[in-house]
Design a protein around this motif. Structure first.
Motif, PDB file in Angstrom:
ATOM      1  N   GLY A  93      78.672  91.360  30.789  1.00 16.53           N
ATOM      2  CA  GLY A  93      79.703  91.011  29.688  1.00 16.53           C
ATOM      3  C   GLY A  93      78.841  90.604  28.612  1.00 16.53           C
ATOM      4  N   TYR A  94      77.719  90.492  28.271  1.00 17.38           N
ATOM      5  CA  TYR A  94      77.182  90.181  26.925  1.00 17.38           C
ATOM      6  C   TYR A  94      75.651  90.979  26.659  1.00 17.38           C
ATOM      7  N   LEU A  95      74.949  90.979  27.862  1.00 18.62           N
ATOM      8  CA  LEU A  95      73.664  91.599  27.530  1.00 18.62           C
ATOM      9  C   LEU A  95      73.641  93.097  27.550  1.00 18.62           C
ATOM     10  N   LEU A  96      74.594  93.368  28.765  1.00 16.03           N
ATOM     11  CA  LEU A  96      74.840  94.974  28.844  1.00 16.03           C
ATOM     12  C   LEU A  96      76.116  95.483  28.400  1.00 16.03           C
ATOM     13  N   VAL A  97      77.033  94.621  28.326  1.00 18.64           N
ATOM     14  CA  VAL A  97      78.220  95.096  27.587  1.00 18.64           C
ATOM     15  C   VAL A  97      78.841  96.034  28.473  1.00 18.64           C
ATOM     16  N   ALA A  98      78.553  96.173  29.675  1.00 13.02           N
ATOM     17  CA  ALA A  98      79.197  97.181  30.630  1.00 13.02           C
ATOM     18  C   ALA A  98      80.732  96.776  31.009  1.00 13.02           C
ATOM     19  N   VAL A  99      80.957  95.733  30.979  1.00 16.12           N
ATOM     20  CA  VAL A  99      82.445  95.421  31.168  1.00 16.12           C
ATOM     21  C   VAL A  99      82.964  94.525  29.983  1.00 16.12           C
ATOM     22  N   SER A 141      71.326  93.359  19.300  1.00 16.94           N
ATOM     23  CA  SER A 141      70.415  94.453  19.224  1.00 16.94           C
ATOM     24  C   SER A 141      69.176  94.180  18.454  1.00 16.94           C
ATOM     25  N   VAL A 142      69.452  93.888  17.114  1.00 19.54           N
ATOM     26  CA  VAL A 142      68.310  93.747  16.047  1.00 19.54           C
ATOM     27  C   VAL A 142      67.642  92.446  16.598  1.00 19.54           C
ATOM     28  N   SER A 185      68.138  96.557  23.869  1.00 21.12           N
ATOM     29  CA  SER A 185      68.196  96.412  22.194  1.00 21.12           C
ATOM     30  C   SER A 185      69.002  97.993  22.236  1.00 21.12           C
ATOM     31  N   MET A 186      68.509  98.973  22.814  1.00 22.95           N
ATOM     32  CA  MET A 186      69.043 100.479  22.809  1.00 22.95           C
ATOM     33  C   MET A 186      70.477 100.301  23.196  1.00 22.95           C
ATOM     34  N   HIS A 187      70.640  99.909  24.509  1.00 28.14           N
ATOM     35  CA  HIS A 187      72.165  99.899  25.236  1.00 28.14           C
ATOM     36  C   HIS A 187      73.076  99.163  24.150  1.00 28.14           C
ATOM     37  N   LEU A 188      72.744  97.733  23.777  1.00 30.85           N
ATOM     38  CA  LEU A 188      73.670  97.330  22.734  1.00 30.85           C
ATOM     39  C   LEU A 188      73.810  97.936  21.516  1.00 30.85           C
ATOM     40  N   PHE A 189      73.035  98.506  21.034  1.00 35.78           N
ATOM     41  CA  PHE A 189      73.132  99.336  19.580  1.00 35.78           C
ATOM     42  C   PHE A 189      74.252 100.687  19.822  1.00 35.78           C
ATOM     43  N   PHE A 190      74.081 101.328  21.010  1.00 34.83           N
ATOM     44  CA  PHE A 190      74.855 102.270  21.278  1.00 34.83           C
ATOM     45  C   PHE A 190      76.314 101.937  22.118  1.00 34.83           C
ATOM     46  N   SER A 191      76.434 100.931  22.553  1.00 38.68           N
ATOM     47  CA  SER A 191      77.277 100.568  23.452  1.00 38.68           C
ATOM     48  C   SER A 191      78.679 100.641  22.648  1.00 38.68           C
ATOM     49  N   LYS A 192      79.551 101.379  23.495  1.00 38.75           N
ATOM     50  CA  LYS A 192      81.011 101.741  22.899  1.00 38.75           C
ATOM     51  C   LYS A 192      82.038 100.387  23.225  1.00 38.75           C
TER      52      LYS A 192
END
Length: 403
Positions: free
Chosen positions: A243-249, A37-38, A19-26
């Motif tokens: 790609g979707y949970l961590l949005v790292a790529v 995230s919600v 949740s926190m990672h998604l909320f602050f992901s750029k």
């Protein structure tokens, strides 16, 4: 008991991290990241609060319950808006869509400790929650009557769940809704998992009405175990996990150095230096049979899968689908087909538009039909249409009617 607490605590940790990672992901779609995230944060709050049902700490239970209640009422709307926003690749909410968060606003009003409201018995609230879960809370837990929890919230959950499935099924056969394979896998995966959890959360109500005995803690355990199974599945699907949970790529975009829409951009750059040009010619050593095979493969996949209907379809996507080097794709389109990639794919879109216009012109606008045909902007459509037919759409169809 310690094992149960460990399982719940670990589940809470993962949900909070996601949740926190998604909320602050750029990276990725910021709006969709916040919705997801919600959803995770609401699930985190629900599991965390369950730890305090029988803890004998009414103050801690009161704090957690009041903090997370607005998120419980926002989660169904976020679920619906995430799915529809993902399908339509939207990055902003329309003004009217903010009305979806009215239940969350009511929940905030509900939990505020108004000076005129009656005092709450958190010992009794805790015992009721521990016995039958959220949807059987018969004691007042805020400003509104008890049915605000045990009736309004289940109705809200089911209404959004049914509406979301209706939207997905209605859009299923529309060309404009075609997605990349990875995106399609993710959205179906997420929809099914979310549906399971929504229905699973309502199971205690059904069991209670059927007078079937059950242990509320068992639902919490199953909830946590399913979360771990989902996490393991996602770890074996990198495009889902990263790609979707961590949005790292960002799986929807290709590397900048390879993002090339047409060979018309590459050819002038190569032609400026004769040395690179000679090297490039040596690399593209295709016999006539290969050229014909490549051209035929491109034509077949374009017509059978209607890839031109995808707004952001690029030459690199075509290369990946056919497993042909990108410079070979460019060479075949330019030299064998006789067009650059942009004009070639737009010709398919114009032909699709010409087939759809007689069927849909009385229902939707020219621009909407053009969008369904794969054109990303109105200006691109009009330019491509004139290049293919020599006329603007209005003049073209007027001429057709005169014959």
């Amino acid at each position: 008991m310690q094992s149960l607490n460990l399982l719940i605590s670990t589940s809470c940790l993962f949900l909070l991290l996601f949740s926190m990672h998604l909320f602050f992901s750029k990276k990725g779609n910021k709006l969709l990241n916040i919705f997801l995230s919600v959803i995770f944060f609401a699930r985190f709050g629900q599991i965390l609060t369950s730890l305090f049902f029988k803890s004998g700490q009414p103050n801690t239970l009161a704090f957690c319950h009041q903090i997370f209640t607005p998120f419980y009422y926002a989660a169904p709307a976020c679920f619906y808006l995430y799915i529809t926003g993902f399908l339509q690749d939207r990055k902003n909410l329309q003004k009217i869509e903010w009305l979806h968060f009215l239940p969350a606003l009511l929940a905030i009003i509900h939990v505020i400790p108004w000076h005129f409201s009656t005092s709450l018995n958190w010992d009794l609230i805790g015992s009721q929650l521990a016995e039958n879960g959220y949807f059987s809370l018969k004691e007042r837990s805020g400003l509104f009557p008890p049915y605000f929890h045990y009736l309004f919230r289940p109705v809200l959950v089911m209404a959004y769940l049914c509406t979301t499935w209706m939207v997905v099924l209605r859009l299923k056969n529309k060309p404009i809704q075609l997605l990349e394979a990875e995106s399609r896998t993710w959205i179906i995966f997420f929809l099914r998992i979310a549906t399971f959890f929504q229905l699973f959360t309502l199971a205690p109500i059904i069991l209670r009405n059927l007078h079937i005995p059950y242990v509320n803690a068992s639902f919490v355990v199953v909830n946590c175990l399913v979360l771990f199974v989902i996490l393991l599945y996602a770890l074996h699907r990198p495009y889902i996990f990263y790609g979707y949970l961590l949005v790292a790529v960002d799986w929807t975009k290709k590397p900048t150095v390879l993002k090339t829409e047409t060979d018309a951009i590459l050819i002038p750059l190569i032609a400026e230096d004769p040395k690179p040009n000679r090297t490039a010619v040596k690399k593209i050593n295709l016999i006539d049979a290969q050229l014909s095979d490549y051209a035929l493969a491109m034509k077949e996949i374009m017509e059978e899968e209607q890839l031109y209907l995808l707004h952001d379809f690029q030459i690199i996507d075509l290369s990946a689908k056919l497993n042909i080097p990108i410079h070979h794709c460019s060479f075949v389109i330019n030299k064998h087909i006789g067009k650059n990639f942009r004009d070639w794919i737009n010709s398919y879109r114009v032909n699709h538009f010409l087939k759809q216009y007689p069927l849909k012109s009385d229902k939707i606008t020219i621009e909407a039909i053009a969008s369904e045909a794969g054109f990303k902007s109105v200006a691109t459509f009009y330019n491509a249409f004139k290049k293919e037919t020599g006329l603007m759409p209005t003049a073209y169809f007027a001429q057709e009617l005169s014959h």
